[in-house]
Enzyme design. Structure first.
Site, short mmCIF file in Angstrom:
data_model
loop_
_atom_site.label_atom_id
_atom_site.label_comp_id
_atom_site.label_asym_id
_atom_site.label_seq_id
_atom_site.Cartn_x
_atom_site.Cartn_y
_atom_site.Cartn_z
N HIS A 14 2.77 -6.43 -4.59
CA HIS A 14 2.76 -5.59 -3.40
C HIS A 14 2.68 -6.44 -2.13
O HIS A 14 1.78 -7.28 -1.99
CB HIS A 14 1.56 -4.65 -3.48
CG HIS A 14 1.50 -3.60 -2.43
ND1 HIS A 14 0.36 -3.32 -1.72
CD2 HIS A 14 2.45 -2.74 -1.96
CE1 HIS A 14 0.59 -2.33 -0.87
NE2 HIS A 14 1.85 -1.97 -0.99
N HIS A 56 4.24 -4.06 8.14
CA HIS A 56 3.93 -2.73 7.61
C HIS A 56 3.68 -1.70 8.69
O HIS A 56 4.23 -0.59 8.66
CB HIS A 56 2.70 -2.81 6.70
CG HIS A 56 2.27 -1.48 6.15
ND1 HIS A 56 1.40 -0.64 6.83
CD2 HIS A 56 2.59 -0.84 5.02
CE1 HIS A 56 1.22 0.46 6.13
NE2 HIS A 56 1.93 0.37 5.01
#
Length: 252
Positions: A14, A56
């Site tokens: 991730h 992000h």
């Protein structure tokens, strides 16, 4: 890629290396690779001047020394930011990587990539189209293309319209009643769901429709083993120091 083909590894790091390195950086990708991972997930958005880069959040504040909207600076200005010191002193000076730089690393080292199209609000279609074009360009001729995913249906639709050949995954943190129809409408090859949404009925329904199933973000070994018994195709994890153990996520 057809619905029946699936060239991707079962374990995915991730944001590059989970929490062991600053997320969405080349340092994270290098660490994930060094730990044995041959696929990573990352978040991609656009700079003010349209360059695809990894980040992000909608703002720069959390993971860089910059402030404000992530698309408020040009790419040249973004390259001057520190994207590593927030994580640890050892990573001070780490910079934000462009998608082009990430592609070079991934292709040179045999790392597959799940690109989450993460538009700054208001730029959904623009970002979906631009990231798809860049992905097709940077991975031209690659044996394994990047897998595109997004929480934004508009971004995925734009990617589908712009480069239909690239594989797409329907990314969700809730499962709408019409999720199978949405996957079909967006030409997706996979369902990419928050792991608590997945059970035998959902995974079986996806497989029956010709879809693969990915789960995020699974950091608990017991849950990983449960999903493995249900036939999960891909597990995205922060626990990269643990998940490489076959006992964490057994192979089929």
């Amino acid at each position: 890629m057809t619905h029946g083909s699936w060239p991707y590894p079962r374990l995915v790091a991730h944001r590059g290396a989970g929490k062991l390195a600053p997320e969405n950086t080349l340092a994270a990708l290098r660490l994930g690779h060094a730990r044995g991972y041959r696929m990573a997930e990352c978040d991609v958005k656009l700079s003010a001047d349209g360059v695809a880069f990894l980040l992000h959040d909608a703002t720069l504040d959390r993971t860089t020394d910059g402030r404000g909207r992530a698309d408020g600076l040009t790419w040249r200005e973004l390259t001057l930011l520190d994207a590593g010191a927030w994580h640890s002193p050892a990573h001070a000076g780490e910079t934000l990587p462009s998608l082009a730089a990430v592609a070079r690393f991934c292709r040179a080292n045999g790392v597959a990539l799940n690109i989450e199209i993460k538009p700054t609000p208001g730029r959904e279609r623009e970002t979906g189209a631009a990231v798809a074009i860049d992905a097709a360009t940077h991975w031209h001729g690659a044996e394994v293309p990047p897998l595109l995913s997004s929480f934004s249906d508009a971004a995925l639709a734009a990617a589908q319209e712009t480069v239909p050949a690239l594989p797409r995954a329907y990314l969700c943190d809730r499962l709408p009643a019409d999720w199978l129809a949405r996957c079909a409408g967006l030409g997706c090859v996979a369902l990419d769901a928050e792991h608590s949404l997945l059970d035998a009925s959902v995974i079986d329904a996806a497989h029956a429709a010709g879809l693969r199933v990915a789960a995020w973000t699974v950091n608990d070994a017991a849950r990983a083993r449960e999903l493995a018994t249900l036939g999960l195709d891909m597990l995205i994890t922060d626990a990269i120091d643990l998940a490489a153990d076959p006992a964490f996520f057994p192979r089929k």
